[in-house]
Design a protein around this motif. Structure first.
Motif, PDB file in Angstrom:
ATOM      1  N   LEU A   3     -32.217  17.724  33.676  1.00  0.00           N
ATOM      2  CA  LEU A   3     -32.532  16.307  33.730  1.00  0.00           C
ATOM      3  C   LEU A   3     -33.669  16.063  34.713  1.00  0.00           C
ATOM      4  N   TYR A   4     -34.539  15.141  34.351  1.00  0.00           N
ATOM      5  CA  TYR A   4     -35.579  14.720  35.290  1.00  0.00           C
ATOM      6  C   TYR A   4     -34.915  13.834  36.338  1.00  0.00           C
ATOM      7  N   THR A   5     -35.057  14.212  37.614  1.00  0.00           N
ATOM      8  CA  THR A   5     -34.279  13.596  38.675  1.00  0.00           C
ATOM      9  C   THR A   5     -35.167  13.138  39.823  1.00  0.00           C
ATOM     10  N   ARG A   6     -34.836  11.968  40.359  1.00  0.00           N
ATOM     11  CA  ARG A   6     -35.479  11.474  41.570  1.00  0.00           C
ATOM     12  C   ARG A   6     -34.412  11.371  42.655  1.00  0.00           C
ATOM     13  N   GLY A  11     -27.875  12.982  53.737  1.00  0.00           N
ATOM     14  CA  GLY A  11     -26.478  12.652  53.958  1.00  0.00           C
ATOM     15  C   GLY A  11     -25.642  12.908  52.721  1.00  0.00           C
ATOM     16  N   VAL A  12     -24.576  12.131  52.566  1.00  0.00           N
ATOM     17  CA  VAL A  12     -23.657  12.301  51.441  1.00  0.00           C
ATOM     18  C   VAL A  12     -24.410  12.102  50.124  1.00  0.00           C
ATOM     19  N   PRO A  13     -24.333  13.058  49.195  1.00  0.00           N
ATOM     20  CA  PRO A  13     -25.017  12.873  47.917  1.00  0.00           C
ATOM     21  C   PRO A  13     -24.319  11.825  47.046  1.00  0.00           C
ATOM     22  N   VAL A  14     -25.098  10.870  46.558  1.00  0.00           N
ATOM     23  CA  VAL A  14     -24.596   9.815  45.674  1.00  0.00           C
ATOM     24  C   VAL A  14     -25.434   9.839  44.404  1.00  0.00           C
ATOM     25  N   VAL A  15     -24.822  10.202  43.296  1.00  0.00           N
ATOM     26  CA  VAL A  15     -25.502  10.257  41.998  1.00  0.00           C
ATOM     27  C   VAL A  15     -25.286   8.922  41.291  1.00  0.00           C
ATOM     28  N   LEU A  16     -26.374   8.288  40.871  1.00  0.00           N
ATOM     29  CA  LEU A  16     -26.288   7.011  40.157  1.00  0.00           C
ATOM     30  C   LEU A  16     -26.886   7.181  38.765  1.00  0.00           C
ATOM     31  N   LEU A  17     -26.096   6.870  37.743  1.00  0.00           N
ATOM     32  CA  LEU A  17     -26.477   7.066  36.342  1.00  0.00           C
ATOM     33  C   LEU A  17     -26.786   5.715  35.703  1.00  0.00           C
ATOM     34  N   HIS A  18     -27.910   5.653  35.038  1.00  0.00           N
ATOM     35  CA  HIS A  18     -28.467   4.372  34.601  1.00  0.00           C
ATOM     36  C   HIS A  18     -27.792   3.798  33.364  1.00  0.00           C
ATOM     37  N   ALA A  19     -28.082   2.526  33.150  1.00  0.00           N
ATOM     38  CA  ALA A  19     -27.560   1.777  32.013  1.00  0.00           C
ATOM     39  C   ALA A  19     -28.379   2.059  30.753  1.00  0.00           C
ATOM     40  N   PHE A  20     -27.808   1.709  29.619  1.00  0.00           N
ATOM     41  CA  PHE A  20     -28.499   1.713  28.329  1.00  0.00           C
ATOM     42  C   PHE A  20     -29.191   0.369  28.153  1.00  0.00           C
ATOM     43  N   PRO A  21     -30.413   0.338  27.644  1.00  0.00           N
ATOM     44  CA  PRO A  21     -31.280   1.442  27.241  1.00  0.00           C
ATOM     45  C   PRO A  21     -32.400   1.641  28.259  1.00  0.00           C
ATOM     46  N   GLY A  47     -33.111  12.094  27.018  1.00  0.00           N
ATOM     47  CA  GLY A  47     -33.912  11.297  26.103  1.00  0.00           C
ATOM     48  C   GLY A  47     -34.599  10.117  26.748  1.00  0.00           C
ATOM     49  N   PHE A  48     -34.136   9.707  27.924  1.00  0.00           N
ATOM     50  CA  PHE A  48     -34.703   8.549  28.606  1.00  0.00           C
ATOM     51  C   PHE A  48     -35.588   9.005  29.763  1.00  0.00           C
ATOM     52  N   GLY A  49     -36.562   8.150  30.111  1.00  0.00           N
ATOM     53  CA  GLY A  49     -37.430   8.468  31.235  1.00  0.00           C
ATOM     54  C   GLY A  49     -38.114   9.808  31.045  1.00  0.00           C
ATOM     55  N   GLY A  50     -37.916  10.711  31.991  1.00  0.00           N
ATOM     56  CA  GLY A  50     -38.579  12.004  31.938  1.00  0.00           C
ATOM     57  C   GLY A  50     -37.751  13.134  31.377  1.00  0.00           C
ATOM     58  N   SER A  51     -36.537  12.865  30.866  1.00  0.00           N
ATOM     59  CA  SER A  51     -35.667  13.933  30.358  1.00  0.00           C
ATOM     60  C   SER A  51     -35.804  14.100  28.846  1.00  0.00           C
ATOM     61  N   ARG A  52     -35.716  15.351  28.387  1.00  0.00           N
ATOM     62  CA  ARG A  52     -35.757  15.631  26.956  1.00  0.00           C
ATOM     63  C   ARG A  52     -34.432  15.250  26.305  1.00  0.00           C
ATOM     64  N   LEU A  53     -34.483  14.981  25.010  1.00  0.00           N
ATOM     65  CA  LEU A  53     -33.278  14.616  24.272  1.00  0.00           C
ATOM     66  C   LEU A  53     -32.463  15.842  23.870  1.00  0.00           C
ATOM     67  N   GLY A  54     -33.128  16.884  23.419  1.00  0.00           N
ATOM     68  CA  GLY A  54     -32.399  18.070  22.977  1.00  0.00           C
ATOM     69  C   GLY A  54     -31.811  17.912  21.596  1.00  0.00           C
ATOM     70  N   ASP A  55     -31.042  18.912  21.184  1.00  0.00           N
ATOM     71  CA  ASP A  55     -30.531  18.972  19.817  1.00  0.00           C
ATOM     72  C   ASP A  55     -29.017  18.805  19.713  1.00  0.00           C
ATOM     73  N   GLN A 167     -38.207  -2.179  26.604  1.00  0.00           N
ATOM     74  CA  GLN A 167     -39.249  -1.896  25.614  1.00  0.00           C
ATOM     75  C   GLN A 167     -39.761  -0.463  25.690  1.00  0.00           C
ATOM     76  N   ALA A 168     -39.569   0.192  26.845  1.00  0.00           N
ATOM     77  CA  ALA A 168     -40.038   1.577  27.013  1.00  0.00           C
ATOM     78  C   ALA A 168     -39.059   2.605  26.470  1.00  0.00           C
ATOM     79  N   ALA A 169     -37.894   2.181  26.002  1.00  0.00           N
ATOM     80  CA  ALA A 169     -36.870   3.129  25.554  1.00  0.00           C
ATOM     81  C   ALA A 169     -37.317   3.871  24.293  1.00  0.00           C
ATOM     82  N   PRO A 170     -37.235   5.209  24.282  1.00  0.00           N
ATOM     83  CA  PRO A 170     -37.597   5.979  23.085  1.00  0.00           C
ATOM     84  C   PRO A 170     -36.576   5.762  21.963  1.00  0.00           C
ATOM     85  N   PRO A 171     -37.016   5.440  20.749  1.00  0.00           N
ATOM     86  CA  PRO A 171     -36.078   5.152  19.662  1.00  0.00           C
ATOM     87  C   PRO A 171     -35.051   6.260  19.410  1.00  0.00           C
TER      88      PRO A 171
END
Length: 264
Positions: A3-6, A11-21, A47-55, A167-171
């Motif tokens: 996954l493309y990650t920022r 400190g304590v790692p906090v992973v935040l996963l985004h909304a659709f779309p 599939g979103f942002g900088g990550s590939r969708l895959g198969d 509007q930037a969401a890949p179909p």
């Protein structure tokens, strides 16, 4: 899948996963506002942002496994994992599949119940429309419900930013994610088995995942707390970032059971 990650802060790692779309760009205020209290990690789900969708076949489980693989790459054994809306569904799948990787859980503007048949059918309808007509369909079909009444009436810049992200969401990613969410299971049993604390956050104006859904998730867990964000709709982290960040920072530092403390 990588996954493309920022990330920002220490400190304590906090992973935040985004909304659709949307993409991880929705977490800009969290990366900036929480960096002094924790290490904020915001991946783009496949599939979103900088990550590939895959198969792979559409599945929230596949997205959860992506997050676990990302933690491996980052060298993180355990983290506070959270998500908003679709990100919450992925978080619950992560809880089900990788419970030993959790320090705590954050579920924002989401629900543990599966889609009823009518909602599943509607997701497929939108998926087909987007594949045929492009992401502009989402402005008509999805955008209006993402934002609360107060934001629509008083915060035009926030509304405009969300519109741009939609509007930037890949179909192809939109269709894949819709089908993954439609197939998700009931997660109440998963929540009842949590061994770590939960923070449920919900915008008081959220019509897609209203306060009652957040209350139900909070009741389902052994150790949970609820935070209702005033003057926010479904995208509470974007609409009222200061209040959202304050709730997360407090949870990480002093959450029930010590979400922010290292195990042992």
């Amino acid at each position: 899948m990588q996954l493309y990650t920022r990330s920002a802060g220490n400190g304590v790692p906090v992973v935040l996963l985004h909304a659709f779309p949307l993409s991880s760009a929705m977490w800009l205020a969290q990366r900036e506002g929480l960096a002094s209290s924790c290490r904020v990690i915001t991946p783009d789900l496949r599939g979103f942002g900088g990550s590939r969708l895959g198969d792979d076949e559409p599945s929230v489980d596949a997205m959860a496994d992506d997050v676990a693989a990302m933690l491996d790459v980052e060298g993180i054994e355990r983290a506070v994992v959270g998500g908003l809306s679709m990100g919450g569904y992925v978080t619950m799948a992560f809880c089900r599949r990788h419970p030993d990787r959790l320090l705590g859980v954050i579920l924002a503007d989401t629900k543990a119940s599966p889609d009823p048949e009518q909602a599943r059918d509607n997701r497929e309808r939108i998926a087909l429309r987007v594949l045929d007509e492009g992401p502009g369909v989402l402005v008509e079909e999805v955008l209006p419900a993402l934002i609360g009444r107060t934001t629509r009436e008083r915060r035009a810049m926030v509304f405009g930013r969300v519109r741009g992200l939609v509007q930037a969401a890949p179909p192809a990613a939109v269709a894949w994610a819709q089908r993954a969410m439609a197939a998700r299971p009931d997660s109440f049993d998963t929540l009842s088995g949590l061994k770590v604390p939960l923070l449920a956050i919900v915008g008081e104006e959220d019509e897609l995942s209203p306060v009652a859904d957040a209350e139900a998730m909070t009741r389902a867990v052994p150790d949970g707390r609820l935070e209702i964000i005033k003057k926010a709709g479904h995208l509470s982290a974007v609409e009222q970032p200061e209040a959202f960040n304050a709730a997360v920072a407090d949870f990480v530092s002093s959450g029930p059971g010590g979400a922010g403390r290292s195990p042992g």
